[in-house]
Design a protein around this motif. Structure first.
Motif, PDB file in Angstrom:
ATOM      1  N   GLU A 105       0.492  -0.102  12.249  1.00  8.99           N
ATOM      2  CA  GLU A 105       1.130  -1.232  12.923  1.00  8.99           C
ATOM      3  C   GLU A 105       0.202  -1.874  13.952  1.00  8.99           C
ATOM      4  O   GLU A 105       0.252  -3.077  14.189  1.00  8.99           O
ATOM      5  N   SER A 106      -0.678  -1.070  14.557  1.00  8.64           N
ATOM      6  CA  SER A 106      -1.621  -1.635  15.514  1.00  8.64           C
ATOM      7  C   SER A 106      -2.616  -2.560  14.828  1.00  8.64           C
ATOM      8  O   SER A 106      -3.203  -3.434  15.470  1.00  8.64           O
ATOM      9  N   LEU A 107      -2.809  -2.379  13.520  1.00  6.88           N
ATOM     10  CA  LEU A 107      -3.675  -3.266  12.751  1.00  6.88           C
ATOM     11  C   LEU A 107      -2.948  -4.520  12.279  1.00  6.88           C
ATOM     12  O   LEU A 107      -3.576  -5.445  11.764  1.00  6.88           O
ATOM     13  N   GLY A 108      -1.636  -4.538  12.426  1.00  8.16           N
ATOM     14  CA  GLY A 108      -0.862  -5.675  11.964  1.00  8.16           C
ATOM     15  C   GLY A 108      -0.171  -5.458  10.643  1.00  8.16           C
ATOM     16  O   GLY A 108       0.402  -6.388  10.068  1.00  8.16           O
ATOM     17  N   LEU A 109      -0.210  -4.233  10.147  1.00 10.74           N
ATOM     18  CA  LEU A 109       0.467  -3.903   8.890  1.00 10.74           C
ATOM     19  C   LEU A 109       1.885  -3.413   9.188  1.00 10.74           C
ATOM     20  O   LEU A 109       2.105  -2.673  10.149  1.00 10.74           O
ATOM     21  N   ALA A 110       2.823  -3.807   8.352  1.00 11.60           N
ATOM     22  CA  ALA A 110       4.155  -3.215   8.445  1.00 11.60           C
ATOM     23  C   ALA A 110       4.076  -1.776   7.951  1.00 11.60           C
ATOM     24  O   ALA A 110       3.217  -1.425   7.139  1.00 11.60           O
ATOM     25  N   TYR A 111       4.981  -0.943   8.439  1.00  5.60           N
ATOM     26  CA  TYR A 111       4.956   0.471   8.079  1.00  5.60           C
ATOM     27  C   TYR A 111       6.353   0.940   7.742  1.00  5.60           C
ATOM     28  O   TYR A 111       7.310   0.658   8.482  1.00  5.60           O
ATOM     29  N   ALA A 112       6.477   1.664   6.628  1.00  5.89           N
ATOM     30  CA  ALA A 112       7.747   2.265   6.230  1.00  5.89           C
ATOM     31  C   ALA A 112       7.500   3.733   5.927  1.00  5.89           C
ATOM     32  O   ALA A 112       6.650   4.060   5.105  1.00  5.89           O
TER      33      ALA A 112
ATOM     34  N   VAL B 150       2.549  -0.782   4.496  1.00  3.52           N
ATOM     35  CA  VAL B 150       2.210   0.577   4.076  1.00  3.52           C
ATOM     36  C   VAL B 150       3.497   1.359   3.901  1.00  3.52           C
ATOM     37  O   VAL B 150       4.306   1.457   4.831  1.00  3.52           O
ATOM     38  N   VAL B 151       3.711   1.885   2.684  1.00  6.83           N
ATOM     39  CA  VAL B 151       4.844   2.764   2.408  1.00  6.83           C
ATOM     40  C   VAL B 151       4.301   4.189   2.355  1.00  6.83           C
ATOM     41  O   VAL B 151       3.574   4.556   1.439  1.00  6.83           O
ATOM     42  N   HIS B 152       4.622   4.967   3.347  1.00  7.11           N
ATOM     43  CA  HIS B 152       4.066   6.307   3.530  1.00  7.11           C
ATOM     44  C   HIS B 152       4.944   7.331   2.813  1.00  7.11           C
ATOM     45  O   HIS B 152       6.037   7.657   3.271  1.00  7.11           O
ATOM     46  N   CYS B 153       4.461   7.818   1.664  1.00  7.76           N
ATOM     47  CA  CYS B 153       5.209   8.790   0.863  1.00  7.76           C
ATOM     48  C   CYS B 153       4.569  10.170   1.013  1.00  7.76           C
ATOM     49  O   CYS B 153       3.369  10.336   0.781  1.00  7.76           O
ATOM     50  N   VAL B 154       5.364  11.140   1.397  1.00  3.77           N
ATOM     51  CA  VAL B 154       4.881  12.506   1.564  1.00  3.77           C
ATOM     52  C   VAL B 154       5.171  13.281   0.288  1.00  3.77           C
ATOM     53  O   VAL B 154       6.329  13.367  -0.149  1.00  3.77           O
TER      54      VAL B 154
ATOM     55  N   VAL C 241       0.863  -1.180   0.000  1.00 12.42           N
ATOM     56  CA  VAL C 241       0.000   0.000   0.000  1.00 12.42           C
ATOM     57  C   VAL C 241       0.897   1.227   0.000  1.00 12.42           C
ATOM     58  O   VAL C 241       1.605   1.488   0.973  1.00 12.42           O
ATOM     59  N   VAL C 242       0.893   1.956  -1.101  1.00  9.13           N
ATOM     60  CA  VAL C 242       1.679   3.188  -1.198  1.00  9.13           C
ATOM     61  C   VAL C 242       0.756   4.342  -0.850  1.00  9.13           C
ATOM     62  O   VAL C 242      -0.155   4.678  -1.614  1.00  9.13           O
TER      63      VAL C 242
END
Length: 595
Positions: free
Chosen positions: A205-212, A238-242, A171-172
């Motif tokens: 992360e609380s949902l169990g998804l990895a986060y970057a 989830v790859v969090h792009c700003v 998920v981007v």
């Protein structure tokens, strides 16, 4: 240095050095600005995803790896990088390139979506299909704008994606702090905390998804590094792009009103004329609310596009932006009505589809006095099949107790809005198209709320005009009069319920015809035909409207022409419908058909 015209597909992009890829981004931005200012289109969102799109296509092997866009209006760069640079010049034009992913254009366009919060469900389903079939060498990537996370469907999907760590989905999250406008709600606040490093990954992360992240979405190498790491995890991440909406075009970067979210075509900018339907509604609602402190307005992340900016300026405490969450907006409106206020829910007509159950079971069943104002109703044209508002009349005709108006001009829009808000015993709706409201069309007489726009010398044809089709119907009447056919043109204004007086008038004519830019199935024409049948009337009825198929993008005039909703087509069809013995003859039909 690379040349943009040499990029025929993602494989050419992957051959570039990082320096060359950065240089390509500048060329893409120049092309976007130069093109969109001529053709119109979603400029701001695409300027913000240039580097992100480049990185995606350098890391993933589309179409073997699936890249889904949410919403699809941010996919222009994706189209350029998949071999459609030259086609960009035809953006949103008849026969040209769609402003959204389009499967007919390219194998790289996997789904066709012009609204938000759907791509994660697509991704979940596709990842499940891969698991069922034992496919493990293909990535599923969903590029999700931050505004999409204000829609409940996105969280339904995340709930399922996170529950299956063995099914990898990337998920981007394209976080620019805005969808159409500043992103609404608590999710926006949490993303702001993530950007500031105050709560790294907490929610996901609380949902169990990895986060970057957060990752600078304008740094191609940084995004590529994050994407490679996400793929290596082999789990949902989830790859969090700003990113910055409008990046690289100073007027768009400095714009606080989202005028550069979607820009108009150069030809539209030059056209002068009457006010837009949207602005007429917005001004009238703000004026009305000045004397009605119980009136509140709701929008689903589209304050300015639906005309509510002036209302927000004059009555800021009474405007509610729920984010891209039409279902919530409608049931919240029912709750507002229950609490003693009169909500006005302003949506694009096509987006009401999402909230039909809430309209039916939460508003209508409870007889809640909620007014729905549906912009972009009928043929919208250049936004394509998912934006044409050709379903609302059919859907609303199914709703018990709902009253529905289709104003023909600015004056009847103002009148209908005030009449709708005055209703306190059930829901009301009014709909109008995209564009200029046109000149006012006066009635020659009015009875029982029905406006008579034209009376012929004899009662041969009753032509029922729905909303903005009035000018077309009047031209048809003139053409038929020249052939000796008497036509009465009426505008019911309130098309649901069908007025008994309209049935009575129909019985005085030999043929009834209805004209609407809605689907023919279940629309106003079908509703009138049913009313005549229920009354035992034997008068024949011709229903003219849009065929029940998805319409290609193009100008409104081109779409109406393609679907035989022009004066020439309608006149010819009505002449052919006349029984033998009437004044019209085959010779007249033939001459008119080529007129």
């Amino acid at each position: 240095m690379p040349r943009l015209e040499d990029i025929r597909g993602p494989e050419d992009l992957r051959a570039l050095s990082p320096h060359a890829a950065r240089a390509l981004a500048s060329q893409i931005r120049r092309l976007l600005v130069d093109t969109c200012t001529v053709t119109g289109g979603h400029l701001g969102p695409n300027l913000g995803v240039v580097e992100l799109s480049i990185a995606l296509h350098r890391v993933f092997d589309s179409p073997r790896d699936t890249i889904l866009w949410d919403t699809g209006h941010q996919a222009y760069i994706h189209k350029i990088l998949t071999g459609r640079t030259e086609a960009l010049a035809t953006l949103r034009q008849t026969g040209g390139m769609s402003g959204y992913p389009c499967r007919a254009e390219s194998e790289h366009d996997v789904i066709e979506n012009s609204h938000a919060s759907t791509a994660l469900s697509w991704a979940d389903g596709l990842a499940r299909a891969h698991a069922v079939r034992g496919v493990s060498d293909r990535a599923v990537v969903a590029v999700v704008g931050d505004g999409a996370l204000t829609g409940g469907m996105a969280w339904e999907a995340l709930n399922n994606i996170a529950a299956a760590p063995e099914r990898p989905v990337v998920v981007v999250l394209n976080d620019n702090g805005r969808s159409y406008a500043p992103t609404a709600g608590a999710i926006a606040g949490h993303l702001a905390d993530l950007r500031a490093g105050d709560a790294p990954g907490a929610l996901f992360e609380s949902l169990g998804l990895a986060y970057a992240g957060p990752v600078d979405g304008h740094d191609i190498e940084a995004v590529e590094t994050a994407l490679h790491a996400a793929v290596a995890l082999r789990k949902p991440v989830v790859v969090h792009c700003v990113t910055e909406k409008g990046r690289g075009h100073l007027p768009a970067e400095q714009d606080e009103t989202d005028r550069f979210h979607a820009v108009r075509a150069a030809s539209a900018k030059k056209a002068a004329g009457t006010p837009s339907w949207t602005s007429v509604f917005g001004r009238e609602l703000a004026d009305l609310a000045a004397g009605r402190p119980d009136v509140v307005a709701l929008t689903a992340a589209m304050l300015d596009p639906t005309g509510l900016s002036e209302f927000a300026r004059r009555h800021p405490e009474r405007v509610i932006d729920v984010g891209i969450a039409e279902q919530h907006a409608v049931t919240a409106a029912a709750g507002l009505a229950l609490g003693g206020v009169h909500p006005v829910v302003a949506l694009y007509a096509t987006f009401l589809n999402r909230a039909f159950d809430q309209l039916l079971m939460d508003v209508a069943l409870h007889r809640a006095p909620v007014t729905f104002v549906l912009d972009r109703a009928g043929v919208t044209g250049d936004d394509g099949p998912s934006h044409n508002g050709m379903w609302d009349l059919s859907l609303l005709n199914l709703v018990p107790g709902l009253r529905l108006a289709a104003p023909r001009d600015a004056t009847t829009l103002r009148r209908a809005l005030r009449e709708a808000v005055a209703c306190d015993d059930g829901p009301t709706a009014l709909r109008f198209p995209k564009g200029a409201s046109g000149d006012d069309i006066p009635a020659v007489e009015t009875f029982a709320g029905i406006d008579v726009l034209h009376r012929g010398e004899q009662p041969d044809v009753l032509l029922v005009s729905v909303g903005a089709m009035a000018a077309t119907c009047l031209e048809v009447a003139d053409r038929l009069a020249a052939q000796g056919v008497g036509v009465t043109v009426v505008d019911p204004r309130w098309v649901k319920p069908v007025a008994p007086e309209l049935v009575g008038l129909a019985l005085e004519h030999r043929l009834v015809a209805t004209v609407e830019d809605n689907g023919r199935v279940g629309g106003v024409g079908a509703h009138i035909a049913q009313a005549l049948s229920d009354a035992g009337a034997a008068v024949p009825v011709r229903v003219f409207g849009i065929p029940q198929r998805f319409l290609d993008h193009g100008s409104r005039s081109d779409v109406l022409e393609a679907n035989a909703l022009t004066p020439r087509h309608l006149t010819h069809a009505l002449l052919e419908s006349l029984p033998s013995g009437w004044q019209a003859r085959q010779g007249a039909t033939a001459s008119l058909a080529v007129g």
